[in-house]
Design a protein around this motif. Structure first.
Motif, PDB file in Angstrom:
ATOM      1  N   LEU A  70      17.690 -23.733  54.150  1.00  0.00           N
ATOM      2  CA  LEU A  70      18.036 -25.151  54.233  1.00  0.00           C
ATOM      3  C   LEU A  70      19.532 -25.409  54.015  1.00  0.00           C
ATOM      4  CD1 LEU A  70      15.022 -26.704  52.255  1.00  0.00           C
ATOM      5  CD2 LEU A  70      15.186 -26.175  54.693  1.00  0.00           C
ATOM      6  N   ASP A  71      20.340 -24.371  54.108  1.00  0.00           N
ATOM      7  CA  ASP A  71      21.771 -24.538  53.820  1.00  0.00           C
ATOM      8  C   ASP A  71      22.422 -25.595  54.703  1.00  0.00           C
ATOM      9  OD1 ASP A  71      21.682 -22.713  51.824  1.00  0.00           O
ATOM     10  OD2 ASP A  71      22.889 -21.177  52.825  1.00  0.00           O
ATOM     11  N   ALA A  72      22.008 -25.678  55.958  1.00  0.00           N
ATOM     12  CA  ALA A  72      22.628 -26.635  56.893  1.00  0.00           C
ATOM     13  C   ALA A  72      21.881 -27.963  56.932  1.00  0.00           C
ATOM     14  CB  ALA A  72      22.678 -26.023  58.296  1.00  0.00           C
ATOM     15  N   ARG A  73      20.930 -28.164  56.016  1.00  0.00           N
ATOM     16  CA  ARG A  73      20.101 -29.370  56.028  1.00  0.00           C
ATOM     17  C   ARG A  73      20.105 -30.011  54.645  1.00  0.00           C
ATOM     18  NH1 ARG A  73      16.656 -30.119  60.273  1.00  0.00           N
ATOM     19  NH2 ARG A  73      16.814 -28.528  61.921  1.00  0.00           N
ATOM     20  N   PRO A  74      21.161 -30.745  54.297  1.00  0.00           N
ATOM     21  CA  PRO A  74      21.254 -31.312  52.945  1.00  0.00           C
ATOM     22  C   PRO A  74      20.120 -32.263  52.604  1.00  0.00           C
ATOM     23  CG  PRO A  74      22.953 -32.224  54.398  1.00  0.00           C
ATOM     24  CD  PRO A  74      22.356 -31.052  55.111  1.00  0.00           C
ATOM     25  N   LYS A  75      19.677 -33.069  53.558  1.00  0.00           N
ATOM     26  CA  LYS A  75      18.591 -34.006  53.249  1.00  0.00           C
ATOM     27  C   LYS A  75      17.262 -33.275  53.109  1.00  0.00           C
ATOM     28  CE  LYS A  75      21.151 -37.454  52.782  1.00  0.00           C
ATOM     29  NZ  LYS A  75      21.328 -38.066  51.460  1.00  0.00           N
ATOM     30  N   ALA A  76      17.098 -32.168  53.806  1.00  0.00           N
ATOM     31  CA  ALA A  76      15.901 -31.351  53.601  1.00  0.00           C
ATOM     32  C   ALA A  76      15.888 -30.767  52.197  1.00  0.00           C
ATOM     33  CB  ALA A  76      15.825 -30.236  54.644  1.00  0.00           C
ATOM     34  N   ARG A  77      17.080 -30.431  51.667  1.00  0.00           N
ATOM     35  CA  ARG A  77      17.139 -29.933  50.291  1.00  0.00           C
ATOM     36  C   ARG A  77      16.777 -31.041  49.303  1.00  0.00           C
ATOM     37  NH1 ARG A  77      21.899 -27.518  52.154  1.00  0.00           N
ATOM     38  NH2 ARG A  77      23.248 -28.724  50.774  1.00  0.00           N
ATOM     39  N   GLU A  78      17.230 -32.254  49.562  1.00  0.00           N
ATOM     40  CA  GLU A  78      16.833 -33.372  48.701  1.00  0.00           C
ATOM     41  C   GLU A  78      15.315 -33.555  48.736  1.00  0.00           C
ATOM     42  OE1 GLU A  78      18.946 -37.026  49.284  1.00  0.00           O
ATOM     43  OE2 GLU A  78      20.889 -36.033  49.467  1.00  0.00           O
ATOM     44  N   ILE A  79      14.731 -33.505  49.940  1.00  0.00           N
ATOM     45  CA  ILE A  79      13.278 -33.640  50.058  1.00  0.00           C
ATOM     46  C   ILE A  79      12.591 -32.529  49.277  1.00  0.00           C
ATOM     47  CG2 ILE A  79      11.356 -33.456  51.696  1.00  0.00           C
ATOM     48  CD1 ILE A  79      13.180 -34.924  53.734  1.00  0.00           C
ATOM     49  N   HIS A  80      13.140 -31.316  49.357  1.00  0.00           N
ATOM     50  CA  HIS A  80      12.558 -30.199  48.605  1.00  0.00           C
ATOM     51  C   HIS A  80      12.489 -30.525  47.111  1.00  0.00           C
ATOM     52  CE1 HIS A  80      11.950 -26.141  47.009  1.00  0.00           C
ATOM     53  NE2 HIS A  80      12.887 -26.462  46.139  1.00  0.00           N
ATOM     54  N   TYR A  81      13.569 -31.037  46.543  1.00  0.00           N
ATOM     55  CA  TYR A  81      13.583 -31.292  45.106  1.00  0.00           C
ATOM     56  C   TYR A  81      12.731 -32.504  44.723  1.00  0.00           C
ATOM     57  CZ  TYR A  81      17.047 -27.655  44.507  1.00  0.00           C
ATOM     58  OH  TYR A  81      17.684 -26.430  44.478  1.00  0.00           O
ATOM     59  N   ILE A  82      12.590 -33.459  45.636  1.00  0.00           N
ATOM     60  CA  ILE A  82      11.650 -34.562  45.381  1.00  0.00           C
ATOM     61  C   ILE A  82      10.224 -34.007  45.288  1.00  0.00           C
ATOM     62  CG2 ILE A  82      10.632 -36.661  46.343  1.00  0.00           C
ATOM     63  CD1 ILE A  82      13.399 -37.160  47.693  1.00  0.00           C
ATOM     64  N   LEU A  83       9.872 -33.126  46.223  1.00  0.00           N
ATOM     65  CA  LEU A  83       8.549 -32.495  46.189  1.00  0.00           C
ATOM     66  C   LEU A  83       8.368 -31.667  44.921  1.00  0.00           C
ATOM     67  CD1 LEU A  83       8.409 -31.309  49.919  1.00  0.00           C
ATOM     68  CD2 LEU A  83       6.905 -33.024  48.891  1.00  0.00           C
ATOM     69  N   GLN A  84       9.403 -30.920  44.559  1.00  0.00           N
ATOM     70  CA  GLN A  84       9.308 -30.053  43.387  1.00  0.00           C
ATOM     71  C   GLN A  84       9.161 -30.882  42.112  1.00  0.00           C
ATOM     72  OE1 GLN A  84      11.478 -26.202  43.281  1.00  0.00           O
ATOM     73  NE2 GLN A  84      12.616 -27.134  41.619  1.00  0.00           N
ATOM     74  N   ALA A  85       9.892 -31.975  42.023  1.00  0.00           N
ATOM     75  CA  ALA A  85       9.769 -32.837  40.842  1.00  0.00           C
ATOM     76  C   ALA A  85       8.370 -33.434  40.754  1.00  0.00           C
ATOM     77  CB  ALA A  85      10.823 -33.935  40.889  1.00  0.00           C
ATOM     78  N   ASN A  86       7.803 -33.775  41.890  1.00  0.00           N
ATOM     79  CA  ASN A  86       6.440 -34.300  41.889  1.00  0.00           C
ATOM     80  C   ASN A  86       5.448 -33.274  41.350  1.00  0.00           C
ATOM     81  OD1 ASN A  86       3.841 -34.077  43.965  1.00  0.00           O
ATOM     82  ND2 ASN A  86       4.074 -36.088  43.029  1.00  0.00           N
ATOM     83  N   ARG A  87       5.584 -32.017  41.783  1.00  0.00           N
ATOM     84  CA  ARG A  87       4.669 -30.981  41.283  1.00  0.00           C
ATOM     85  C   ARG A  87       4.843 -30.787  39.787  1.00  0.00           C
ATOM     86  NH1 ARG A  87       5.942 -29.044  46.275  1.00  0.00           N
ATOM     87  NH2 ARG A  87       4.164 -28.854  47.667  1.00  0.00           N
ATOM     88  N   ALA A  88       6.081 -30.891  39.295  1.00  0.00           N
ATOM     89  CA  ALA A  88       6.299 -30.783  37.848  1.00  0.00           C
ATOM     90  C   ALA A  88       5.744 -31.994  37.114  1.00  0.00           C
ATOM     91  CB  ALA A  88       7.790 -30.617  37.562  1.00  0.00           C
TER      92      ALA A  88
END
Length: 544
Positions: A408-426
């Motif tokens: 996801l290096d070239a996809r900054p908003k995809a990285r944000e989505i990743h961390y939103i998903l990860q925070a939800n799982r936590a």
């Protein structure tokens, strides 16, 4: 008398000294156990009478005594791992009879339609696609519809220890079923009036059952939690986790803090860039999903992150994931206006890459791999959702592994989505642990989950309701994502530290996969030869 005879047989077996046994003996025991504990039914009505449940529990006790009488100390580690898998399955059934007792406590267990995940009677069936094509299909549907009133009558008799939180969930489930039967009756009225009449009877029985549940709600204790001692015993001696619930609460809080911190770093770095828009048509949804699938398979192959067999290919279009609430006739289609997106749709409709990492090399790969695994114990799905830790832990691990590997290096908003998903799982961890400890109500758990998920989740969200329904009904299902991932990361660190510069991530993943869909602590035993954790899991105190 039957119960006394069963317990006497178990007592004799418990007194039997350790016997010489082979792996073939273990396979035979496992096969017999799986056959003997299968729930029985007659005319699509589950037999959960006290006599049937007493017999089932005695079978599990006898199987445990036979297993513990086997001397496996000289077996190879791989065969001893199979012994531990069998132990986990037998204990899970005994735990079910001691603590979960869904047939007595949980109205959703008595589903007549199979419209979603979670524990349920084996007689639940999927709504058919209408119109029916032949006489055999009509006869099958007629028999199933005719069974609904009897099945729900049996449920009323069996549900002697209901809990308020489980009634809340059961009410929602059975009212959806009633609406599905109503729609079925309307569709059948055009082609088969007799079946339409049977569907209306099923609808009436479902509505009556829901009304009965509503009347019982104020009469029962609210909390469905099994209590912390029982939960800790289950975590250690069935799921084989090295952490207890108190430790999980601390680890879970740290993971939530880490996820939100990384999200805020990403947002700071790209704060002038708007969030990606969500697709609004099924065609665009399938297009961005297909692009993500093609991209991830190519990336994994190019970076040698795991072996991609010829049979793992981009799957055919399947549309958004359908939750039980989405099957409700009162709900619109996934792209009907106005579009109502649940939490995961908010993520996937913008950039599906993290969720495709979870699903394609995760769940899709696992299901195809297991169908090709010939091993008699490891190659079949275990009872009691015991494969959830390995499957969800691996799938969730893949999300962050792919991000760290540069996908996801070239996809900054995809990285944000990743961390939103990860925070939800936590954010799901404390609600499940505190629900099961009896410290929080279902409403408190939902409030915490939704307030600590950074974006896109309200208390009315389908995903939030679905998650909490699963986690209060089946302990461990929410924990397995994060703590399965942490176990896997523990294993990567240990093997990587041991191998030093010779460590190869792709080769490690292949070895991990080859171990099978089994508790991760047992894969650790195979890869490291360290049975420290396993000894503690095996030597269990009496079940609370």
């Amino acid at each position: 008398m039957r119960r006394l005879l069963g317990l006497a047989a178990v007592s004799l077996l418990l007194a039997t000294p350790a016997l010489a046994a082979t792996h073939a003996d273990l396979v035979a025991l496992h096969k017999q156990f799986r056959s003997d504990i299968a729930f029985t039914s007659q005319a699509h009505v589950a037999d959960h009478t006290p006599a049937a449940m007493t017999r089932r529990e005695a079978v599990a006790q006898a199987a445990l005594a036979r297993l513990e009488a086997m001397d496996d100390s000289s077996w190879p580690v791989a065969e001893r791992v199979d012994w531990m898998i069998t132990l986990s399955e037998i204990r899970s059934v005994l735990f079910q009879h001691r603590h979960l007792r869904q047939w007595q406590r949980d109205p959703s267990w008595w589903a007549t339609l199979n419209i979603g995940w979670g524990p349920k009677v084996a007689t639940a069936w999927a709504p058919p696609k209408l119109p029916l094509k032949d006489k055999a299909a009509r006869a099958d549907l007629a028999a199933k519809l005719a069974s609904v009133p009897a099945a729900l009558a049996a449920a009323r008799t069996a549900l002697t220890d209901m809990k308020g939180d489980l009634i809340t969930l059961g009410l929602a489930h059975h009212r959806i079923e009633a609406r599905l039967y109503a729609r079925m009756a309307a569709d059948l009225a055009k082609s088969d009036p007799a079946l339409a009449k049977a569907a209306r009877a099923a609808e009436a029985a479902s509505r009556s059952f829901a009304d009965w549940l509503e009347s019982m709600h104020p009469k029962v204790p609210a909390s469905a939690g099994i209590g912390r001692p029982a939960m800790d015993w289950y975590l250690a001696h069935v799921l084989y986790y090295p952490w207890n619930s108190a430790e999980m609460l601390v680890l879970g809080e740290r993971e939530w803090e880490r996820s939100v911190t990384f999200l805020k770093i990403e947002e700071q770095e790209h704060r002038g860039t708007p969030m990606l828009p969500a697709v609004t048509t099924l065609a665009d949804f399938e297009r961005i999903r297909r692009e993500a699938d093609e991209d991830i398979l190519a990336y994994i192959k190019a970076r040698d992150l795991m072996t991609v067999p010829d049979w793992l290919v981009v799957p055919p279009p399947e549309g958004p994931y359908v939750m039980p609430q989405n099957q409700d006739p009162a709900a619109g289609g996934p792209f009907d206006l106005p579009i109502r997106r649940n939490f995961f749709r908010e993520a996937e409709d913008r950039d599906p890459r993290s969720l495709r990492a979870h699903n394609l090399p995760g769940h899709i790969f696992d299901s195809m791999w297991r169908r090709r695994d010939p091993r008699p114990i490891r190659g079949q799905a275990p009872v009691g959702f015991l494969d959830s830790q390995r499957m969800e832990g691996w799938a969730f691990y893949l999300e962050e592994m792919m991000l760290q590997a540069g996908w996801l290096d070239a996809r900054p908003k995809a990285r944000e989505i990743h961390y939103i998903l990860q925070a939800n799982r936590a954010a799901r961890l404390a609600p499940e642990l505190k629900l099961q400890a009896g410290e929080w109500s279902l409403d408190q758990a939902l409030t915490s989950l939704t307030e600590r998920t950074p974006y896109w989740m309200e208390k009315t969200d389908d995903t939030a309701a679905f998650d909490m329904a699963l986690y209060v009904r089946q302990p461990g299902l929410g924990l397995n994502y994060y703590f399965g991932k942490l176990q896997l990361e523990q294993l990567v660190a240990e093997v990587g530290h041991r191998d030093g510069q010779a460590f190869n991530l792709g080769r490690f993943h292949d070895r991990f996969i080859a171990s099978g869909i089994i508790p991760i602590a047992l894969t650790r035993w195979e890869l490291l030869g360290d049975d420290t954790q396993v000894k503690r899991f095996r030597n269990a105190p009496p079940m609370p």
